[in-house]
Structure formats: structure tokens, C-alpha cells
Scaffold this motif. Structure first.
Motif, short mmCIF file in Angstrom:
data_model
loop_
_atom_site.label_atom_id
_atom_site.label_comp_id
_atom_site.label_asym_id
_atom_site.label_seq_id
_atom_site.Cartn_x
_atom_site.Cartn_y
_atom_site.Cartn_z
N GLY A 156 0.84 -1.20 0.00
CA GLY A 156 0.00 0.00 0.00
C GLY A 156 0.87 1.24 0.00
N GLY A 157 0.40 2.27 0.67
CA GLY A 157 1.11 3.53 0.73
C GLY A 157 1.74 3.76 2.09
N CYS A 158 1.95 5.01 2.41
CA CYS A 158 2.59 5.39 3.67
C CYS A 158 1.77 4.92 4.87
CB CYS A 158 2.78 6.90 3.70
SG CYS A 158 3.51 7.51 5.23
N THR A 159 0.49 5.24 4.87
CA THR A 159 -0.37 4.89 6.01
C THR A 159 -0.38 3.39 6.25
OG1 THR A 159 -1.75 6.81 5.54
CG2 THR A 159 -2.71 5.10 6.94
N ASP A 160 -0.49 2.61 5.17
CA ASP A 160 -0.53 1.15 5.30
C ASP A 160 0.79 0.61 5.86
OD1 ASP A 160 -3.13 0.96 4.00
OD2 ASP A 160 -2.06 1.45 2.15
N THR A 161 1.90 1.15 5.39
CA THR A 161 3.22 0.70 5.84
C THR A 161 3.45 1.06 7.30
OG1 THR A 161 4.02 1.02 3.58
CG2 THR A 161 5.68 0.75 5.29
N VAL A 162 3.09 2.29 7.68
CA VAL A 162 3.26 2.73 9.07
C VAL A 162 2.35 1.92 10.00
CG1 VAL A 162 2.94 4.68 10.65
CG2 VAL A 162 4.12 5.02 8.47
N LYS A 163 1.13 1.63 9.57
CA LYS A 163 0.22 0.81 10.39
C LYS A 163 0.79 -0.58 10.63
CE LYS A 163 -4.28 2.89 9.49
NZ LYS A 163 -5.59 2.73 8.85
N LEU A 164 1.39 -1.17 9.56
CA LEU A 164 2.03 -2.48 9.74
C LEU A 164 3.14 -2.39 10.78
CD1 LEU A 164 2.50 -4.02 6.16
CD2 LEU A 164 1.15 -4.94 8.04
N TYR A 165 3.91 -1.32 10.73
CA TYR A 165 4.99 -1.13 11.69
C TYR A 165 4.43 -0.96 13.11
CZ TYR A 165 8.85 1.05 14.18
OH TYR A 165 9.80 1.36 15.12
N GLN A 166 3.41 -0.12 13.26
CA GLN A 166 2.84 0.15 14.58
C GLN A 166 2.18 -1.09 15.18
OE1 GLN A 166 0.36 3.52 13.65
NE2 GLN A 166 1.98 4.99 14.11
N LYS A 167 1.63 -1.96 14.34
CA LYS A 167 1.03 -3.21 14.84
C LYS A 167 2.08 -4.28 15.10
CE LYS A 167 -2.05 -4.18 11.68
NZ LYS A 167 -3.18 -4.52 10.82
N GLY A 168 3.34 -3.96 14.79
CA GLY A 168 4.41 -4.92 15.02
C GLY A 168 4.49 -6.00 13.95
N GLU A 169 3.89 -5.77 12.79
CA GLU A 169 3.87 -6.78 11.73
C GLU A 169 4.91 -6.54 10.64
OE1 GLU A 169 -0.15 -6.95 10.29
OE2 GLU A 169 -0.97 -7.39 12.27
N LEU A 170 5.47 -5.33 10.56
CA LEU A 170 6.41 -5.02 9.49
C LEU A 170 7.75 -5.71 9.71
CD1 LEU A 170 6.93 -3.48 6.87
CD2 LEU A 170 7.65 -1.53 8.25
N THR A 171 8.29 -5.63 10.91
CA THR A 171 9.60 -6.22 11.19
C THR A 171 9.59 -7.74 10.98
OG1 THR A 171 10.06 -4.43 12.74
CG2 THR A 171 11.46 -6.37 12.89
N PRO A 172 8.57 -8.47 11.49
CA PRO A 172 8.55 -9.91 11.20
C PRO A 172 8.40 -10.22 9.71
CG PRO A 172 7.05 -9.40 13.01
CD PRO A 172 7.53 -8.10 12.45
N LEU A 173 7.64 -9.39 9.00
CA LEU A 173 7.48 -9.58 7.56
C LEU A 173 8.82 -9.44 6.85
CD1 LEU A 173 5.53 -9.96 5.13
CD2 LEU A 173 5.20 -7.49 5.16
N LEU A 174 9.59 -8.45 7.26
CA LEU A 174 10.92 -8.24 6.68
C LEU A 174 11.87 -9.36 7.08
CD1 LEU A 174 11.18 -4.39 7.28
CD2 LEU A 174 10.82 -5.53 5.08
N SER A 175 11.76 -9.83 8.32
CA SER A 175 12.62 -10.92 8.79
C SER A 175 12.35 -12.22 8.04
CB SER A 175 12.42 -11.14 10.29
OG SER A 175 12.83 -10.00 11.01
N GLU A 176 11.07 -12.47 7.70
CA GLU A 176 10.72 -13.66 6.93
C GLU A 176 11.43 -13.67 5.58
OE1 GLU A 176 6.49 -13.94 6.40
OE2 GLU A 176 6.12 -13.90 8.54
N LEU A 177 11.71 -12.49 5.06
CA LEU A 177 12.38 -12.38 3.76
C LEU A 177 13.90 -12.32 3.91
CD1 LEU A 177 10.01 -9.70 2.21
CD2 LEU A 177 10.07 -12.13 1.69
N ASN A 178 14.38 -12.57 5.15
CA ASN A 178 15.81 -12.51 5.46
C ASN A 178 16.41 -11.15 5.14
OD1 ASN A 178 15.97 -15.18 6.40
ND2 ASN A 178 16.08 -15.92 4.29
N ILE A 179 15.64 -10.11 5.42
CA ILE A 179 16.13 -8.75 5.26
C ILE A 179 16.55 -8.29 6.64
CG2 ILE A 179 15.53 -6.40 4.59
CD1 ILE A 179 13.37 -7.63 2.81
N GLY A 180 17.77 -7.81 6.76
CA GLY A 180 18.33 -7.43 8.05
C GLY A 180 17.63 -6.25 8.69
N ALA A 181 16.47 -6.49 9.26
CA ALA A 181 15.74 -5.42 9.93
C ALA A 181 16.15 -5.36 11.39
CB ALA A 181 14.24 -5.66 9.82
#
Length: 187
Positions: A156-181
Motif C-alpha cells: 500500500g502507501g505510507c499509512t498502510d506501511t506505518v500501520k504495519l509497523y505500529q502493529k508490530g507486523e512489518l519487522t517480522p514480515l521483513l525478517s521472513e524475507l531474510n532482510i536485516g531489519a
């Protein structure tokens, strides 16, 4: 002037009707100041008014237009394939504009997380930028930037990405892709 009046009568009967109903001659200054008639090779007349645009072309012009539209369609297809390839080949992709504060916010968020996304600045691509943005809208339904993809999926856009981060879902999503978050405290 008579030729353009005849053309206006043929193409815009509602304009003629509205002007005549008010007792205005068709040749008087138009209530649609942007209505312009001009000759564009052969019999191709174009105009633009409040309600949109119209175009009349000869058969030869229509056939050349269809070949031009097929080449632009193939150009659009190439752009679409380019977007799909970019999104698949890069774990995080941000279609952005340099002056957009929302794009800057998303890029800063990824930077704080230690992620270097593939950033494509649409406003630095010249005429291809708006075309690419139209392709993105067709693919995602989102006409604005930033347009964020993670793991080949549209986030999505900025709001969607920030919401994923605030809900604690962005970092695990990045970790699943083996991206050094980095692990950051939630704001």
C-alpha cells in the motif's frame, strides 16, 4: 468561422441547444472558453471543453491512430512487465517522488529499520514517470505515492506501511524475507 460552427453543431448539439436557448449566436464567445477547434492533419479535428474532449478523424487518421495506440499499448505492456520484474527481483520496492513527504516518511522508516529498499523516484524519470504511475495504478488500484511492495506483494502507501509497523507486523514480515531489519521500540 462557418466551418467551425458547422462542426460544433455536428459534434456538440447540447452546446448549440444551450446557446440557442439563451438567445446567443453560436459564433459569439463561448461559455466554454477552453473549446478549441483546430485542424490536425487531414480531417482530424479536436476540441476540449468542460465535459471532456472529442475527436473526429478520417479513416486514414483512425488507422494510423490504431497503430500508434498499439505501439503505446506494447510500451505500456513493457512498463507493466518492468514493474513486475522489479517487484519480484527486489525484496522491498518503493515507488516514490522526491518531493513527497509521505514517500520520505516511508523511506525514513525503512532506513531506521536497517532496510535498503529499491527506490524508484517517478519524478526523476521524465515522461516515463507519469506513465509508470498509471501502470502502478492499473496494477494496484493505488494512484498515489509511495507505492510499497514487500516480498513481491503490494503493501500500500505510507499509512498502510506505518500501520504495519505500529502493529508490530512489518519487522517480522521483513525478517521472513531474510532482510536485516533492526528491532526498534514501537513509537
Amino acid at each position: 468561422m462557418a466551418e467551425s460552427s458547422t462542426l460544433v453543431r455536428a459534434l456538440c448539439p447540447s452546446l448549440v441547444t444551450s446557446r440557442c436557448a439563451r438567445g446567443l449566436p453560436l459564433a459569439a464567445p463561448s461559455p466554454l472558453p477552453s473549446l478549441r477547434l483546430r485542424r490536425v492533419g487531414g480531417v482530424a479535428w479536436r476540441g476540449r471543453g468542460r465535459g471532456g474532449s472529442f475527436s473526429v478523424r478520417s479513416m486514414a487518421a483512425a488507422s494510423s491512430a490504431s497503430s500508434a495506440s498499439s505501439s503505446s499499448a506494447s510500451f505500456g505492456s513493457r512498463l507493466e512487465e518492468s514493474v513486475k520484474k522489479t517487484v519480484v527481483e527486489n525484496p522491498v520496492v518503493v515507488y516514490s517522488k522526491t518531493w513527497c513527504s509521505y514517500s520520505s516518511e516511508v523511506k525514513s522508516l525503512f532506513k531506521r529499520l536497517g532496510v535498503e529498499p529499491k527506490v524508484i523516484e517517478l519524478d526523476q524519470l521524465g515522461p516515463q514517470g507519469p506513465q509508470l504511475q498509471k501502470v502502478l495504478e492499473r496494477l494496484t488500484g493505488q494512484s498515489t505515492v509511495p507505492n510499497v511492495f514487500i516480498g513481491g506483494k503490494h503493501i500500500g502507501g505510507c499509512t498502510d506501511t506505518v500501520k504495519l509497523y505500529q502493529k508490530g507486523e512489518l519487522t517480522p514480515l521483513l525478517s521472513e524475507l531474510n532482510i536485516g531489519a533492526k528491532t526498534w521500540q514501537q513509537p
